[in-house]
Design a protein around this motif. Structure first.
Motif, PDB file in Angstrom:
ATOM      1  N   LEU A  38       0.820  -1.209   0.000  1.00 11.98           N
ATOM      2  CA  LEU A  38       0.000   0.000   0.000  1.00 11.98           C
ATOM      3  C   LEU A  38       0.856   1.263   0.000  1.00 11.98           C
ATOM      4  O   LEU A  38       0.551   2.239  -0.694  1.00 11.98           O
ATOM      5  CB  LEU A  38      -0.931   0.000   1.214  1.00 11.98           C
ATOM      6  CG  LEU A  38      -2.061  -1.031   1.198  1.00 11.98           C
ATOM      7  CD1 LEU A  38      -2.817  -0.994   2.510  1.00 11.98           C
ATOM      8  CD2 LEU A  38      -3.011  -0.784   0.024  1.00 11.98           C
TER       9      LEU A  38
ATOM     10  N   PHE B 123       2.155   3.017  -3.199  1.00  6.09           N
ATOM     11  CA  PHE B 123       1.257   3.859  -3.987  1.00  6.09           C
ATOM     12  C   PHE B 123       1.300   5.331  -3.571  1.00  6.09           C
ATOM     13  O   PHE B 123       0.652   6.170  -4.193  1.00  6.09           O
ATOM     14  CB  PHE B 123      -0.171   3.326  -3.897  1.00  6.09           C
ATOM     15  CG  PHE B 123      -0.372   2.040  -4.648  1.00  6.09           C
ATOM     16  CD1 PHE B 123      -0.839   2.047  -5.958  1.00  6.09           C
ATOM     17  CD2 PHE B 123      -0.069   0.822  -4.062  1.00  6.09           C
ATOM     18  CE1 PHE B 123      -1.001   0.868  -6.669  1.00  6.09           C
ATOM     19  CE2 PHE B 123      -0.232  -0.370  -4.750  1.00  6.09           C
ATOM     20  CZ  PHE B 123      -0.699  -0.349  -6.060  1.00  6.09           C
TER      21      PHE B 123
ATOM     22  N   THR C  53      -0.055   4.818  -9.360  1.00  8.58           N
ATOM     23  CA  THR C  53      -0.511   3.575  -9.995  1.00  8.58           C
ATOM     24  C   THR C  53       0.691   2.642 -10.168  1.00  8.58           C
ATOM     25  O   THR C  53       1.813   3.097 -10.406  1.00  8.58           O
ATOM     26  CB  THR C  53      -1.161   3.819 -11.366  1.00  8.58           C
ATOM     27  OG1 THR C  53      -0.160   4.237 -12.303  1.00  8.58           O
ATOM     28  CG2 THR C  53      -2.259   4.865 -11.265  1.00  8.58           C
TER      29      THR C  53
ATOM     30  N   VAL D 258      -2.036  -8.585  -3.699  1.00  8.96           N
ATOM     31  CA  VAL D 258      -2.831  -7.662  -4.512  1.00  8.96           C
ATOM     32  C   VAL D 258      -4.266  -8.158  -4.626  1.00  8.96           C
ATOM     33  O   VAL D 258      -5.222  -7.365  -4.507  1.00  8.96           O
ATOM     34  CB  VAL D 258      -2.196  -7.485  -5.906  1.00  8.96           C
ATOM     35  CG1 VAL D 258      -3.153  -6.746  -6.842  1.00  8.96           C
ATOM     36  CG2 VAL D 258      -0.874  -6.736  -5.790  1.00  8.96           C
TER      37      VAL D 258
ATOM     38  N   LEU E 166      -7.282  -1.625  -2.930  1.00  9.66           N
ATOM     39  CA  LEU E 166      -6.768  -1.353  -4.267  1.00  9.66           C
ATOM     40  C   LEU E 166      -7.883  -1.593  -5.267  1.00  9.66           C
ATOM     41  O   LEU E 166      -8.778  -2.411  -5.013  1.00  9.66           O
ATOM     42  CB  LEU E 166      -5.576  -2.261  -4.605  1.00  9.66           C
ATOM     43  CG  LEU E 166      -4.286  -2.091  -3.816  1.00  9.66           C
ATOM     44  CD1 LEU E 166      -3.251  -3.114  -4.289  1.00  9.66           C
ATOM     45  CD2 LEU E 166      -3.731  -0.679  -3.943  1.00  9.66           C
TER      46      LEU E 166
ATOM     47  N   TYR F 251      -2.955  -0.904 -10.976  1.00  3.94           N
ATOM     48  CA  TYR F 251      -3.794  -0.663  -9.803  1.00  3.94           C
ATOM     49  C   TYR F 251      -3.537   0.734  -9.207  1.00  3.94           C
ATOM     50  O   TYR F 251      -2.483   1.345  -9.407  1.00  3.94           O
ATOM     51  CB  TYR F 251      -3.490  -1.718  -8.719  1.00  3.94           C
ATOM     52  CG  TYR F 251      -3.689  -3.127  -9.198  1.00  3.94           C
ATOM     53  CD1 TYR F 251      -4.928  -3.743  -9.116  1.00  3.94           C
ATOM     54  CD2 TYR F 251      -2.630  -3.839  -9.764  1.00  3.94           C
ATOM     55  CE1 TYR F 251      -5.114  -5.040  -9.566  1.00  3.94           C
ATOM     56  CE2 TYR F 251      -2.800  -5.133 -10.226  1.00  3.94           C
ATOM     57  CZ  TYR F 251      -4.046  -5.730 -10.120  1.00  3.94           C
ATOM     58  OH  TYR F 251      -4.227  -7.008 -10.580  1.00  3.94           O
ATOM     59  N   ARG F 252      -4.526   1.208  -8.471  1.00  4.29           N
ATOM     60  CA  ARG F 252      -4.403   2.428  -7.676  1.00  4.29           C
ATOM     61  C   ARG F 252      -5.108   2.204  -6.343  1.00  4.29           C
ATOM     62  O   ARG F 252      -5.803   1.197  -6.166  1.00  4.29           O
ATOM     63  CB  ARG F 252      -5.019   3.628  -8.396  1.00  4.29           C
ATOM     64  CG  ARG F 252      -6.501   3.507  -8.703  1.00  4.29           C
ATOM     65  CD  ARG F 252      -7.042   4.797  -9.278  1.00  4.29           C
ATOM     66  NE  ARG F 252      -8.421   4.676  -9.744  1.00  4.29           N
ATOM     67  CZ  ARG F 252      -9.498   4.718  -8.963  1.00  4.29           C
ATOM     68  NH1 ARG F 252      -9.346   4.847  -7.646  1.00  4.29           N
ATOM     69  NH2 ARG F 252     -10.712   4.607  -9.473  1.00  4.29           N
ATOM     70  N   LEU F 253      -4.936   3.124  -5.397  1.00  3.44           N
ATOM     71  CA  LEU F 253      -5.580   2.985  -4.100  1.00  3.44           C
ATOM     72  C   LEU F 253      -7.097   3.031  -4.250  1.00  3.44           C
ATOM     73  O   LEU F 253      -7.636   3.804  -5.045  1.00  3.44           O
ATOM     74  CB  LEU F 253      -5.133   4.104  -3.154  1.00  3.44           C
ATOM     75  CG  LEU F 253      -3.667   4.047  -2.706  1.00  3.44           C
ATOM     76  CD1 LEU F 253      -3.328   5.277  -1.865  1.00  3.44           C
ATOM     77  CD2 LEU F 253      -3.377   2.776  -1.917  1.00  3.44           C
TER      78      LEU F 253
ATOM     79  N   SER G 267      -9.005   2.775   1.352  1.00  6.80           N
ATOM     80  CA  SER G 267      -7.843   3.550   1.776  1.00  6.80           C
ATOM     81  C   SER G 267      -8.246   4.996   2.036  1.00  6.80           C
ATOM     82  O   SER G 267      -7.823   5.626   3.017  1.00  6.80           O
ATOM     83  CB  SER G 267      -6.752   3.496   0.705  1.00  6.80           C
ATOM     84  OG  SER G 267      -6.335   2.170   0.463  1.00  6.80           O
TER      85      SER G 267
END
Length: 258
Positions: free
Chosen positions: A15, A18, A24, A45, A54, A64-66, A70
């Motif tokens: 985490l 990111f 990303t 993941v 994610l 992927y992104r948060l 989150s």
């Protein structure tokens, strides 16, 4: 302290990746950065996506992104923060290091309001109080906060104020001189006041920023002239910057390398 759980540590490591770059990453990116087995990264993941920490970037499979979870945790943390309470905590730490009076202040129009204060233990020390209001241009915290304003807004406030009141013979009363001092303050990243609000005291201040990077307060160290020198000013400036950075971090600001 109890034993750290490796799987949780690895998930948090993922985490925290990111927080850098454009926010990303692909699984191969994570594998390379953390030097973990591909199968481990795939499982981490997959779990983080399933729990909404994610999400897949739309239109970019495998990137992927948060996720919203989150954001929700960060928002809840931010809601629990209190600038005055955090300011008092950090001010105590700074005062404990230098044994001088430490203030945290915010800007209101062309005044500063002290929202936190911790006294020196010396018999000779600055006398003030939380809640006190002073002209910003006469104080180091005020100069720091004024210097952080956009130029148009700063000029508007100065023009609307008219005359700049003097608190001592050293106070700045000329708007052009104030603008020049603020430009230097902006360049240095610290503000200094030499007997401008109190004829017997000098101060140094640094900016406090929130999670968006906006300057929301300033932290200062105030010292009677009997304990002030150029060498002490340099040491206290460094300490003020460190204290302001600590407070900024508690407000969610990410301090870069110095």
């Amino acid at each position: 302290m109890g034993r750290l759980v490796p799987a949780v540590t690895r998930a948090l490591d993922v985490l925290e990746l990111f927080l850098d770059g454009d926010g990303t990453l692909t699984s191969p990116d994570i594998t390379r950065k953390l030097q973990l087995p591909r199968t481990t990264v795939h499982e981490l993941v997959t779990t983080l996506v399933a729990r909404s920490y994610l999400v897949v970037v739309p239109g970019q499979p495998g990137r992927y992104r948060l996720g919203v979870r989150s954001y929700q945790l960060g928002s809840r943390y931010a809601e629990q923060l209190d600038l005055a309470a955090e300011g008092r905590r950090v001010a105590r730490e700074v005062a404990g290091t230098c044994d001088e009076t430490v203030h945290v202040a915010i800007l209101e129009n062309l005044d500063v309001i002290y929202i936190a204060k911790v006294d020196s233990t010396h018999a000779v020390r600055m006398v003030s109080a939380a809640g006190r209001r002073l002209p910003a241009h006469c104080t180091s915290v005020g100069k720091m906060l004024l210097a952080a304003l956009p130029t148009d807004e700063l000029n508007l406030r100065i023009d609307e104020a008219g005359e700049l009141a003097a608190m001592t013979h050293n106070s700045i009363t000329d708007p052009d001189e104030l603008r020049a001092v603020l430009a230097e303050t902006r360049r240095r990243g610290i503000a200094v006041e030499h007997r401008e609000s109190n004829p017997d005291v000098s101060c140094v201040a640094a900016p406090v920023r929130d999670s968006s990077g906006r300057t929301v307060a300033a932290l200062s160290i105030s010292v009677p002239m009997i304990r002030w020198s150029q060498e002490r000013e340099a040491d206290l400036a460094e300490l003020a910057v460190k204290g302001a950075e600590d407070l900024s971090t508690s407000l969610g600001y990410r301090v870069g390398p110095r």
